[in-house]
Design a protein around this motif. Sequence first.
Motif, PDB file in Angstrom:
ATOM      1  N   VAL A   1      14.947 -68.164  -6.285  1.00 24.63           N
ATOM      2  CA  VAL A   1      14.982 -68.191  -5.167  1.00 24.63           C
ATOM      3  C   VAL A   1      15.310 -69.850  -4.776  1.00 24.63           C
ATOM      4  O   VAL A   1      14.360 -70.390  -5.131  1.00 24.63           O
ATOM      5  CB  VAL A   1      14.093 -67.364  -4.275  1.00 24.63           C
ATOM      6  CG1 VAL A   1      14.592 -67.581  -2.763  1.00 24.63           C
ATOM      7  CG2 VAL A   1      14.176 -65.945  -4.654  1.00 24.63           C
ATOM      8  N   VAL A   2      16.457 -70.027  -4.335  1.00 17.71           N
ATOM      9  CA  VAL A   2      16.579 -71.608  -3.844  1.00 17.71           C
ATOM     10  C   VAL A   2      16.674 -71.633  -2.652  1.00 17.71           C
ATOM     11  O   VAL A   2      17.321 -70.797  -1.725  1.00 17.71           O
ATOM     12  CB  VAL A   2      17.900 -72.030  -4.512  1.00 17.71           C
ATOM     13  CG1 VAL A   2      18.214 -73.554  -4.071  1.00 17.71           C
ATOM     14  CG2 VAL A   2      17.863 -71.861  -6.191  1.00 17.71           C
ATOM     15  N   THR A   3      15.841 -72.649  -2.072  1.00 18.07           N
ATOM     16  CA  THR A   3      15.550 -72.621  -0.532  1.00 18.07           C
ATOM     17  C   THR A   3      16.083 -74.231  -0.262  1.00 18.07           C
ATOM     18  O   THR A   3      15.731 -75.100  -0.983  1.00 18.07           O
ATOM     19  CB  THR A   3      14.239 -72.642   0.036  1.00 18.07           C
ATOM     20  OG1 THR A   3      13.783 -71.473  -0.292  1.00 18.07           O
ATOM     21  CG2 THR A   3      14.421 -72.868   1.529  1.00 18.07           C
ATOM     22  N   THR A   4      16.841 -74.560   0.722  1.00 15.31           N
ATOM     23  CA  THR A   4      17.583 -75.845   1.020  1.00 15.31           C
ATOM     24  C   THR A   4      17.146 -75.900   2.614  1.00 15.31           C
ATOM     25  O   THR A   4      17.601 -74.996   3.541  1.00 15.31           O
ATOM     26  CB  THR A   4      19.094 -75.757   0.861  1.00 15.31           C
ATOM     27  OG1 THR A   4      19.778 -74.779   1.899  1.00 15.31           O
ATOM     28  CG2 THR A   4      19.400 -75.333  -0.291  1.00 15.31           C
ATOM     29  N   ASP A   5      16.845 -77.213   2.783  1.00 10.28           N
ATOM     30  CA  ASP A   5      16.408 -77.624   4.352  1.00 10.28           C
ATOM     31  C   ASP A   5      17.482 -78.605   4.523  1.00 10.28           C
ATOM     32  O   ASP A   5      17.311 -79.765   3.899  1.00 10.28           O
ATOM     33  CB  ASP A   5      15.083 -77.980   4.375  1.00 10.28           C
ATOM     34  CG  ASP A   5      13.952 -76.738   4.327  1.00 10.28           C
ATOM     35  OD1 ASP A   5      14.420 -75.801   4.593  1.00 10.28           O
ATOM     36  OD2 ASP A   5      12.995 -76.992   3.651  1.00 10.28           O
ATOM     37  N   GLY A   6      18.034 -78.728   5.841  1.00 11.59           N
ATOM     38  CA  GLY A   6      18.961 -79.777   6.096  1.00 11.59           C
ATOM     39  C   GLY A   6      18.216 -80.910   7.032  1.00 11.59           C
ATOM     40  O   GLY A   6      17.476 -80.216   8.112  1.00 11.59           O
ATOM     41  N   TYR A   7      18.341 -81.950   6.853  1.00 19.76           N
ATOM     42  CA  TYR A   7      18.153 -83.133   7.809  1.00 19.76           C
ATOM     43  C   TYR A   7      19.313 -83.986   8.185  1.00 19.76           C
ATOM     44  O   TYR A   7      20.187 -84.163   7.306  1.00 19.76           O
ATOM     45  CB  TYR A   7      16.944 -84.109   6.948  1.00 19.76           C
ATOM     46  CG  TYR A   7      15.839 -83.645   6.498  1.00 19.76           C
ATOM     47  CD1 TYR A   7      14.629 -83.893   7.073  1.00 19.76           C
ATOM     48  CD2 TYR A   7      15.796 -82.678   5.313  1.00 19.76           C
ATOM     49  CE1 TYR A   7      13.410 -83.182   6.686  1.00 19.76           C
ATOM     50  CE2 TYR A   7      14.494 -82.195   5.029  1.00 19.76           C
ATOM     51  CZ  TYR A   7      13.535 -82.375   5.636  1.00 19.76           C
ATOM     52  OH  TYR A   7      12.259 -81.885   5.248  1.00 19.76           O
TER      53      TYR A   7
END
Length: 444
Positions: free
Chosen positions: A96-102
């Motif tokens: 499971v790949v989680t991405t958070d944007g900044y």
Amino acid sequence: MRSSWLPALLVGGALLVSLTACSDSSDVGLGVGSGLQGGSPSTLDVTPDVRDTTVAPITGIARDSAQGRPPAQSQNQGAWRFLVGKVDDPTPGTGVVTTDGYVDFAGPDDLPSDIASADPSSLTAELRLTTTDYLHGSSSESMDVEVYDLTSEADMDSARATASFDAAPSPVSINEAQINPSDSLVTIRLKASWVRDNIGTLRRTGSGFEDTFFGFKIVAPNSKAVVGFSSSTASLRLRTGSGDDATTADYPGLKTFTHIERTGAGAPPPGYRLMQGGVGKGLAMEWAFRESPLDTLESAPLNQANIFVPNDTSALETRSGFERPQPQGYRVIATRSSGAPSCPVVGAVTLSDANEACVLPLVPSAAPASALVPDGVARSTFRQSFQRVRDDRSPVFTTFRVHVADRENTSVNRAATVQPGLPTTLPVLVPVDGPRATLTVTPL
């Protein structure tokens, strides 16, 4: 070298192959012979030792705040993106790949008088994000999103995917904030209390705003897809009034970053090695020049060479309603031996200031089916390596690292600069016996 062809090599059986057989990436290494006798050109595949490697990719970029566009030396990075969301790809081994944007914003040159003098209660603020064509996962469901204030200045430029930056504990977006992956423009409304608490900062312009505003972290913790947003068109909009009477002020995007992490990853399908963008999972290849068959080729004229790493797109599992784009490119980085020729001598591009790593140009049209190092570069690399080994020195490169870059492969004629690959979460399955060098030689 493939074991099934080793006996043929040892007995010197010859199978002639057209020199043009290596010009099409889909045919490289297929149906080639292994004979080295008779003085006629002969083509053979030489397989390297391959191991898994992980190097976190660069996922952060800063834009020129004065001009509101990428710096002149990085014009092609105007297509840069940042990612938000979570994806559980059905392909085994991907986890499971989680991405958070900044995202951080530049201050405007000036503010409309209606904005500058408005009562904070009459102002609304929203993030305006343009989606790219990057969608990995389900496109049928809206995604709940949360936006958090960063608590200090974040050095996003050239930051790697494993980095993270501190954010406040409570979201500043409205409670029902959602995005629809199919929308071309996404707006995320911020709380009225956030506008009120930050009105002093919002009324500053230029560097005055940038020195006191640190940016946002955007997360979609329960989503079923990863969505890409354009870095160059992201903006923070402040508005008063409505309809034709509305007055707006836009704060353009200044820098963006994507944090990427993976959990629950198992083994890839049998017979395959997994490369995976974002988490930096790639392959490291090494050729044994002092072992058979390469040790028998040291003096044979080398007519043609390619380095080939295939992607078996048919092996990727896909369920109904699941979308996964194809990678647009790869990156092959070779590590120089001590005292070896510089990167440009073999037709590569210098990656590090110490000239220790070289980016090898690839054939653009080969992606997504493969990463293919063309004849001009591969032949120079192997020819000079043979010469160095004859002189009891190490080959030109000790290791070749291959990663998903998801940017159009750099061709030989456009290898003047090296750009980082775009942030991605895409998996690639490489057959265990797939990576190889295809060499055409004329035995003496």
